[in-house]
Design an enzyme around this catalytic site. Structure first.
Site, short mmCIF file in Angstrom:
data_model
loop_
_atom_site.label_atom_id
_atom_site.label_comp_id
_atom_site.label_asym_id
_atom_site.label_seq_id
_atom_site.Cartn_x
_atom_site.Cartn_y
_atom_site.Cartn_z
N ARG A 1 -22.97 -18.02 -16.96
CA ARG A 1 -22.15 -18.86 -16.10
C ARG A 1 -21.15 -18.06 -15.27
NH1 ARG A 1 -19.54 -23.11 -19.99
NH2 ARG A 1 -18.34 -23.55 -18.09
N LYS B 1 -19.53 -10.41 -19.38
CA LYS B 1 -18.47 -11.42 -19.40
C LYS B 1 -17.19 -10.92 -20.04
CE LYS B 1 -18.80 -14.89 -22.32
NZ LYS B 1 -19.13 -16.21 -22.92
N GLY C 1 -15.25 -12.36 -28.40
CA GLY C 1 -14.79 -11.51 -27.31
C GLY C 1 -14.36 -12.26 -26.09
N ASN D 1 -15.86 -18.84 -20.09
CA ASN D 1 -17.29 -18.82 -19.82
C ASN D 1 -17.62 -18.85 -18.34
OD1 ASN D 1 -18.49 -19.08 -22.63
ND2 ASN D 1 -17.10 -20.83 -22.62
N LYS E 1 0.93 8.22 -2.83
CA LYS E 1 -0.09 8.49 -3.84
C LYS E 1 0.17 9.88 -4.41
CE LYS E 1 -3.70 10.56 -3.28
NZ LYS E 1 -4.22 11.94 -3.61
N TYR F 1 2.87 7.83 5.28
CA TYR F 1 1.96 8.09 4.17
C TYR F 1 2.35 9.41 3.51
CZ TYR F 1 -2.03 9.50 1.42
OH TYR F 1 -2.83 9.93 0.38
N ASN G 1 14.95 13.13 3.92
CA ASN G 1 14.71 11.94 4.74
C ASN G 1 13.40 12.12 5.49
OD1 ASN G 1 16.29 9.39 6.02
ND2 ASN G 1 15.03 10.38 7.56
N SER H 1 10.43 11.68 13.10
CA SER H 1 9.40 10.64 13.22
C SER H 1 8.11 11.18 13.83
CB SER H 1 9.92 9.50 14.08
OG SER H 1 11.04 8.89 13.47
N ARG I 1 4.97 20.90 19.43
CA ARG I 1 4.44 19.81 20.25
C ARG I 1 4.29 20.31 21.69
NH1 ARG I 1 9.93 16.44 19.34
NH2 ARG I 1 11.26 17.48 20.86
#
Length: 450
Positions: A17, A24, A104, A230, A337, A352, A363, A391, A426
């Site tokens: 089901r 399950k 279970g 179920n 991460k 990120y 900062n 930035s 840059r």
């Protein structure tokens, strides 16, 4: 002297089901497979043996439980619950103690309830078996437990076989039992399959015991504790109940949840006191939050440790390996991460930070990214204490930004920056007077000519 304990957990059913390739009992509640919730409750009793009876999809179940030291036995033919328990008899050869028989897909049974079952088993009247009963809002087609006011069971009746008077009884059978090992397997050996399905039913051990002049007993628990799963709908209902309980506990222990119904916890989320959690926050596994932390709305946190006074979000994503120091701040649309931010470090927006270490007070400007992956390997970025990253900077790892150094906005940094230095990388800005006006005039004329 307390008798040793063994647990037999039935998990051989196909669970059709659920309509899933995942077994399950491995579908998660609060980020942990439901079977492992139950095994965790059993482990609190320090059992001598825990055995899971497997069948269809056994490889998945074995991969989940064997690392925990849990044994498995296979039920090749699905001949009923009594037959499934008997499959564990060879594995428990010589075991002299108490046995808990569990399912279970009934994962919320707590250690306290299991202990109560064993305590009742060893009461003065020495019942042959102890059943776990409950009173659902709608008894429906559950089997009924006919018992006296002392909890001594007269009989357990399947709904289809029950009389109108028996169906009026609200005490229902969960199917979970406790018995001494010697009694259990002796009773199971005498269970027949003279029924419509031709199966050997575990609750029939109560009838077998009664025929031998021995009684059984029942203890009651709230219906939510023995809710079976179920289907996906039932899984969602149990998840919702678990979350309601966890939110209530969080608030009782000193956290503020502004909109409790919108906060989702994992099974192992740890919160300190005076934590403020705004609406629509999701905690995955492995999160530990100290005192006085604020988590703003729409943040997603998993596998992270957050020290006191830190601020997260809104719309932040903290992935596994993130560590925020005291008073650190990770703001809106920031993803981390395996990133460690020191005390008072800030990454306020649109950033990120992966595989990075950020020193105290540093900062990180908006739009900064650590370029940690070259398509084959991951590399680390180290940002010293007090550093300022302008930035829209890209820090190409492996790279180190020294203490108190400054990275100018828009820079692509590929070499280490010494402490206190300014790094600027840059293209030089040029201005061509009148170019924009001439361009627009040309394009307007071209468009008009079409």
């Amino acid at each position: 002297m307390t008798a040793p304990i063994a647990a037999i957990i039935l998990a051989a059913g196909k669970g059709t089901r659920m309509k899933s390739d995942t077994h399950k009992v491995l579908h998660p509640i609060a980020g942990r497979p439901m079977l492992l919730h139950l095994i965790h409750s059993v482990a609190a009793l320090e059992p001598a043996r825990t055995i899971v009876v497997v069948g269809a999809g056994r490889e998945q179940v074995e991969a989940a439980v064997h690392p925990l030291g849990v044994e498995t036995v296979e039920q090749v033919e699905q001949l009923g619950t009594a037959h499934a328990v008997l499959e564990a008899k060879p594995a428990l050869d010589g075991f002299e103690g108490d046995v808990l028989v569990l399912f279970g897909d009934v994962p919320r049974v707590g250690a306290g309830t299991l202990a109560r079952m064993l305590e009742r088993l060893h009461a003065e009247d020495a019942p042959a078996t102890v059943a776990l009963g409950f009173r659902p809002a709608d008894p429906g087609a559950y089997g009924r437990v006919i018992a006296d006011s002392e909890g001594r069971i007269d009989r357990i009746v399947e709904f289809k076989d029950a009389s109108p008077e028996e169906r009026a009884v609200t005490l229902c059978n969960s199917g979970l039992f406790a018995a001494r090992a010697a009694d259990l397997f002796d009773l199971l050996a005498k269970v027949g399959n003279d029924n419509a399905a031709g199966e050997y039913y575990l609750p029939d051990i109560v009838t077998v015991a009664a025929s031998a002049g021995r009684h059984s007993a029942v203890i009651e628990v709230p219906a939510a504790e023995v809710a079976g799963i179920n289907s996906r709908g039932e899984l969602a209902a149990v998840e919702a109940e678990w979350q309601r309980d966890r939110r209530a506990r969080a608030m009782a222990e000193g956290a503020t949840l502004i909109a409790p119904e919108t906060v989702w916890f994992a099974y192992d989320t740890r919160l300190g006191r005076d934590v403020l959690i705004e609406p629509n926050v999701f905690f995955g596994p492995g999160v530990e939050i100290a005192d006085r932390v604020t988590v703003h709305a729409f943040s997603h946190i998993e596998g992270a440790t957050i020290a006191s006074g830190a601020v997260v979000g809104p719309y932040a994503r903290l992935r596994p390996g993130t560590v925020l120091g005291e008073d650190a701040k990770v703001g809106n649309f920031v993803e981390t991460k395996k990133a460690v931010l020191g005390k008072g470090a800030k990454a306020n927006h649109l950033t990120y930070l992966g595989d990075a270490e950020v020193g105290a007070g540093a900062n990180i400007g908006a739009g900064t990214i650590t370029c940690n992956y070259d398509g084959f390997f991951k590399y680390r970025t180290n940002i010293g204490a007090g550093a300022f990253i302008g930035s829209n900077s890209a820090l190409v790892a492996p790279v180190t930004i020294g203490r108190d150094a400054t990275v100018a906005a828009g820079s692509v940094i590929t070499r280490d920056v010494e402490p206190g230095a300014l790094a600027l990388s840059r293209a030089r800005q040029e201005a061509k007077p009148g170019w924009g006006t001439r361009f627009r005039e040309v394009m307007k004329a071209r468009k008009a000519a079409k």
